[in-house]
Design a protein around this motif. Sequence first.
Motif, PDB file in Angstrom:
ATOM      1  N   ALA A  37     -43.035  54.283  26.673  1.00  0.00           N
ATOM      2  CA  ALA A  37     -44.230  54.747  25.945  1.00  0.00           C
ATOM      3  C   ALA A  37     -44.157  54.281  24.505  1.00  0.00           C
ATOM      4  O   ALA A  37     -45.172  53.899  23.892  1.00  0.00           O
ATOM      5  N   ASN A  38     -42.943  54.265  23.945  1.00  0.00           N
ATOM      6  CA  ASN A  38     -42.749  53.869  22.550  1.00  0.00           C
ATOM      7  C   ASN A  38     -43.163  52.418  22.305  1.00  0.00           C
ATOM      8  O   ASN A  38     -43.951  52.121  21.404  1.00  0.00           O
ATOM      9  N   ILE A  39     -42.696  51.512  23.180  1.00  0.00           N
ATOM     10  CA  ILE A  39     -42.986  50.091  22.931  1.00  0.00           C
ATOM     11  C   ILE A  39     -44.472  49.809  23.200  1.00  0.00           C
ATOM     12  O   ILE A  39     -45.104  49.021  22.498  1.00  0.00           O
ATOM     13  N   ILE A  40     -45.046  50.499  24.193  1.00  0.00           N
ATOM     14  CA  ILE A  40     -46.481  50.316  24.471  1.00  0.00           C
ATOM     15  C   ILE A  40     -47.281  50.778  23.241  1.00  0.00           C
ATOM     16  O   ILE A  40     -48.226  50.118  22.803  1.00  0.00           O
ATOM     17  N   GLY A  41     -46.855  51.894  22.669  1.00  0.00           N
ATOM     18  CA  GLY A  41     -47.524  52.419  21.465  1.00  0.00           C
ATOM     19  C   GLY A  41     -47.416  51.444  20.301  1.00  0.00           C
ATOM     20  O   GLY A  41     -48.388  51.217  19.576  1.00  0.00           O
ATOM     21  N   LYS A  42     -46.244  50.845  20.144  1.00  0.00           N
ATOM     22  CA  LYS A  42     -46.081  49.874  19.042  1.00  0.00           C
ATOM     23  C   LYS A  42     -46.985  48.662  19.264  1.00  0.00           C
ATOM     24  O   LYS A  42     -47.679  48.203  18.353  1.00  0.00           O
ATOM     25  N   PHE A  43     -46.958  48.128  20.498  1.00  0.00           N
ATOM     26  CA  PHE A  43     -47.805  46.955  20.796  1.00  0.00           C
ATOM     27  C   PHE A  43     -49.278  47.269  20.508  1.00  0.00           C
ATOM     28  O   PHE A  43     -49.991  46.471  19.929  1.00  0.00           O
ATOM     29  N   ALA A  44     -49.699  48.451  20.958  1.00  0.00           N
ATOM     30  CA  ALA A  44     -51.138  48.775  20.849  1.00  0.00           C
ATOM     31  C   ALA A  44     -51.564  48.971  19.399  1.00  0.00           C
ATOM     32  O   ALA A  44     -52.743  48.853  19.076  1.00  0.00           O
ATOM     33  N   ASN A  45     -50.609  49.263  18.536  1.00  0.00           N
ATOM     34  CA  ASN A  45     -50.980  49.598  17.164  1.00  0.00           C
ATOM     35  C   ASN A  45     -50.437  48.627  16.126  1.00  0.00           C
ATOM     36  O   ASN A  45     -50.454  48.916  14.930  1.00  0.00           O
ATOM     37  N   VAL A  83     -52.544  59.818  25.115  1.00  0.00           N
ATOM     38  CA  VAL A  83     -52.248  58.831  24.055  1.00  0.00           C
ATOM     39  C   VAL A  83     -51.687  57.555  24.705  1.00  0.00           C
ATOM     40  O   VAL A  83     -52.084  56.436  24.340  1.00  0.00           O
ATOM     41  N   VAL A  84     -50.801  57.746  25.670  1.00  0.00           N
ATOM     42  CA  VAL A  84     -50.218  56.579  26.350  1.00  0.00           C
ATOM     43  C   VAL A  84     -51.336  55.836  27.095  1.00  0.00           C
ATOM     44  O   VAL A  84     -51.452  54.605  27.023  1.00  0.00           O
ATOM     45  N   GLN A  85     -52.179  56.591  27.798  1.00  0.00           N
ATOM     46  CA  GLN A  85     -53.275  55.963  28.550  1.00  0.00           C
ATOM     47  C   GLN A  85     -54.229  55.221  27.620  1.00  0.00           C
ATOM     48  O   GLN A  85     -54.721  54.145  27.937  1.00  0.00           O
ATOM     49  N   GLU A  86     -54.473  55.800  26.453  1.00  0.00           N
ATOM     50  CA  GLU A  86     -55.370  55.166  25.486  1.00  0.00           C
ATOM     51  C   GLU A  86     -54.758  53.846  24.989  1.00  0.00           C
ATOM     52  O   GLU A  86     -55.454  52.843  24.840  1.00  0.00           O
ATOM     53  N   ASN A  87     -53.438  53.884  24.740  1.00  0.00           N
ATOM     54  CA  ASN A  87     -52.761  52.659  24.285  1.00  0.00           C
ATOM     55  C   ASN A  87     -52.820  51.575  25.353  1.00  0.00           C
ATOM     56  O   ASN A  87     -53.036  50.399  25.059  1.00  0.00           O
ATOM     57  N   ILE A  88     -52.633  51.983  26.614  1.00  0.00           N
ATOM     58  CA  ILE A  88     -52.689  51.005  27.717  1.00  0.00           C
ATOM     59  C   ILE A  88     -54.096  50.413  27.806  1.00  0.00           C
ATOM     60  O   ILE A  88     -54.284  49.204  27.931  1.00  0.00           O
ATOM     61  N   LYS A  89     -55.068  51.301  27.703  1.00  0.00           N
ATOM     62  CA  LYS A  89     -56.466  50.853  27.781  1.00  0.00           C
ATOM     63  C   LYS A  89     -56.760  49.837  26.659  1.00  0.00           C
ATOM     64  O   LYS A  89     -57.398  48.806  26.880  1.00  0.00           O
ATOM     65  N   LYS A  90     -56.236  50.165  25.471  1.00  0.00           N
ATOM     66  CA  LYS A  90     -56.467  49.270  24.328  1.00  0.00           C
ATOM     67  C   LYS A  90     -55.847  47.894  24.596  1.00  0.00           C
ATOM     68  O   LYS A  90     -56.478  46.865  24.373  1.00  0.00           O
ATOM     69  N   LEU A  91     -54.623  47.903  25.103  1.00  0.00           N
ATOM     70  CA  LEU A  91     -53.945  46.625  25.376  1.00  0.00           C
ATOM     71  C   LEU A  91     -54.671  45.849  26.468  1.00  0.00           C
ATOM     72  O   LEU A  91     -54.807  44.630  26.389  1.00  0.00           O
ATOM     73  N   LYS A  92     -55.154  46.567  27.494  1.00  0.00           N
ATOM     74  CA  LYS A  92     -55.906  45.877  28.556  1.00  0.00           C
ATOM     75  C   LYS A  92     -57.138  45.205  27.961  1.00  0.00           C
ATOM     76  O   LYS A  92     -57.540  44.127  28.379  1.00  0.00           O
ATOM     77  N   GLY A  93     -57.715  45.865  26.980  1.00  0.00           N
ATOM     78  CA  GLY A  93     -58.881  45.289  26.285  1.00  0.00           C
ATOM     79  C   GLY A  93     -58.526  43.995  25.566  1.00  0.00           C
ATOM     80  O   GLY A  93     -59.385  43.186  25.268  1.00  0.00           O
ATOM     81  N   PHE A  94     -57.246  43.819  25.242  1.00  0.00           N
ATOM     82  CA  PHE A  94     -56.786  42.567  24.622  1.00  0.00           C
ATOM     83  C   PHE A  94     -56.276  41.587  25.683  1.00  0.00           C
ATOM     84  O   PHE A  94     -55.517  40.672  25.385  1.00  0.00           O
ATOM     85  N   ASN A  95     -56.663  41.839  26.920  1.00  0.00           N
ATOM     86  CA  ASN A  95     -56.258  40.979  28.047  1.00  0.00           C
ATOM     87  C   ASN A  95     -54.758  40.969  28.296  1.00  0.00           C
ATOM     88  O   ASN A  95     -54.199  39.962  28.737  1.00  0.00           O
ATOM     89  N   LEU A 106     -60.520  54.754  36.305  1.00  0.00           N
ATOM     90  CA  LEU A 106     -60.092  53.513  35.646  1.00  0.00           C
ATOM     91  C   LEU A 106     -60.727  53.371  34.270  1.00  0.00           C
ATOM     92  O   LEU A 106     -61.864  53.826  34.061  1.00  0.00           O
ATOM     93  N   PRO A 107     -60.021  52.701  33.329  1.00  0.00           N
ATOM     94  CA  PRO A 107     -60.658  52.423  32.039  1.00  0.00           C
ATOM     95  C   PRO A 107     -61.767  51.384  32.230  1.00  0.00           C
ATOM     96  O   PRO A 107     -61.630  50.486  33.075  1.00  0.00           O
ATOM     97  N   VAL A 108     -62.810  51.514  31.437  1.00  0.00           N
ATOM     98  CA  VAL A 108     -63.920  50.561  31.541  1.00  0.00           C
ATOM     99  C   VAL A 108     -63.439  49.213  30.998  1.00  0.00           C
ATOM    100  O   VAL A 108     -62.903  49.150  29.897  1.00  0.00           O
ATOM    101  N   PRO A 109     -63.597  48.123  31.764  1.00  0.00           N
ATOM    102  CA  PRO A 109     -63.160  46.819  31.245  1.00  0.00           C
ATOM    103  C   PRO A 109     -63.911  46.475  29.957  1.00  0.00           C
ATOM    104  O   PRO A 109     -65.108  46.787  29.834  1.00  0.00           O
ATOM    105  N   SER A 110     -63.214  45.840  29.028  1.00  0.00           N
ATOM    106  CA  SER A 110     -63.861  45.583  27.749  1.00  0.00           C
ATOM    107  C   SER A 110     -64.946  44.522  27.895  1.00  0.00           C
ATOM    108  O   SER A 110     -64.840  43.621  28.724  1.00  0.00           O
ATOM    109  N   GLY A 111     -65.972  44.682  27.089  1.00  0.00           N
ATOM    110  CA  GLY A 111     -67.028  43.674  27.017  1.00  0.00           C
ATOM    111  C   GLY A 111     -68.044  43.715  28.144  1.00  0.00           C
ATOM    112  O   GLY A 111     -68.895  42.843  28.215  1.00  0.00           O
ATOM    113  N   VAL A 112     -67.978  44.710  29.029  1.00  0.00           N
ATOM    114  CA  VAL A 112     -68.981  44.766  30.095  1.00  0.00           C
ATOM    115  C   VAL A 112     -69.990  45.879  29.803  1.00  0.00           C
ATOM    116  O   VAL A 112     -69.678  46.824  29.089  1.00  0.00           O
ATOM    117  N   ARG A 113     -71.202  45.714  30.347  1.00  0.00           N
ATOM    118  CA  ARG A 113     -72.167  46.821  30.236  1.00  0.00           C
ATOM    119  C   ARG A 113     -71.884  47.753  31.401  1.00  0.00           C
ATOM    120  O   ARG A 113     -71.908  47.321  32.564  1.00  0.00           O
TER     121      ARG A 113
END
Length: 433
Positions: A98-106, A139-151, A272-279
């Motif tokens: 969780a720590n490294i995912i948090g660092k990557f996401a932020n 918080v972990v899920q949000e970080n994962i979602k954010k990273l997925k948004g960065f492909n 599931l998190p909504v994929p980024s950039g889609v309507r």
Amino acid sequence: MNLKGKTIILAVSGGIAAYKSAELTRLFKKEGADVWVVMTKSAKEFVSPLTFETLSGNRVYSEMFVDSSIFNLQSSISMPHIDLAKMCDLFIVAPATANIIGKFANGIADDLLSTFYLSVTSPVLIAPAMNNNMYANPVVQENIKKLKGFNINFVEPGFGELACGDKGEGRLAELDIIMSRAKELLSNPPMPPFATSPSPPLDGGEKGEVKGGRKMGLEGKTVLVTAGPTHEAIDPVRFISNLSSGKMGYAVASAARRRGANVILISGPTSLPVPSGVRFISIKSASDMRREILKEVKKADVIIMTAAVSDFTPENYSDKKIKKEANEGITVKLKKNPDILSEITSKLRNPQSAIRNPIIVGFALETDDIIKNAKEKLKEKELDFIVANSVNGFGGDQNKVTIIGRKGNLDDIPLMSKDAIAEIILDKVVSKD
Ligand code: PMT
């Protein structure tokens, strides 16, 4: 796929699953890859760097700066976060805490691994492993979602007994799943990690052509995707549904977006998190889905119907909760839902129709005579392609499908991730073959 000539940087962060990364190193080496291991300080508490050095045949890095003259080893590497990044074909983090995912996401870069992440330009594959409650933490899920948004690509953790004795989702994914995902990324690299690109480059890529590691062919096209199950309400607290997770449809939507399409994703309830950039259009029932599809369909150049739309719905809805105290049992009478796909194809395939004639891909879920039944649906529903699968297609990250084309051409796709299947479907849409 032989991995000869490929350089994999394998990052190991501090969790009990770190010992599994030793086996991962061995497996990648066995397939011919050059493996370099980066460890966090806490990972070294679990496994000795010597284990990875012996298995990889390369020095293990965990510090930002090294005095190469002291070690006299791989002396061209003096700043590992830059030098290793230049060599890297695929960056894998397994296990990812969780720590490294948090660092990557932020964007926190306070050690070699987190700094390396910021400098790497190859595809990134993250395999989280942690306690189930930590993994489920928003918080972990949000970080994962954010990273997925960065492909950034993820291999979801498995479900089962955890090292701490708890049971749940958080175990490092099986190594063969990590391996097969890694191979897919190496053979078919997605767009570079940080290009979130709400507006893709419309640089005239040829159909299906790979540009800068990214498949083109749908630039500016509108792709309508349906996903997930529908909920057919019996009363305010009960409904009839099915096991669809939405993963297939979300994979198609993300892949179409990466290829530059304007994507409309109409989805039943999923987690599931909504994929980024889609309507994104969220619906509950089959009748909601029908209404939204009919609104959007005129814009579509491509329609891909992965949703598991309920064929039946309760004839009567009770707007008050049906009380068990007042009933020994209840009978729910079901009526047929309209077949949305047939309805839209009969409109769109009509030569008098003023609407454009899109490419339409349906899915067929069958328990028996899969191919025969799918072929019938392809014909009846006037589809360009049908993707046939069994009930095993529900829920998981992988599936085994057969894609049948209008001309009767039939492609058996072996078991692979839904992300990879999405790419194959889109290749077919682009080549129309
Ligand atoms: O969501 P996942 O967990 O990733 O699982 C993926 C999946 C198993 C749901 C997917 O691969 C799949 O098979 N989707 C189609 C399921 C289905 O409803 O199949 P069907 O054979 O009943 O329907 C055929 C086609 O008609 C489908 O494209 C469906 O979207 C469409 N349909 C069905 C019923 C209905 N009333 N209206 C429709 O438009």
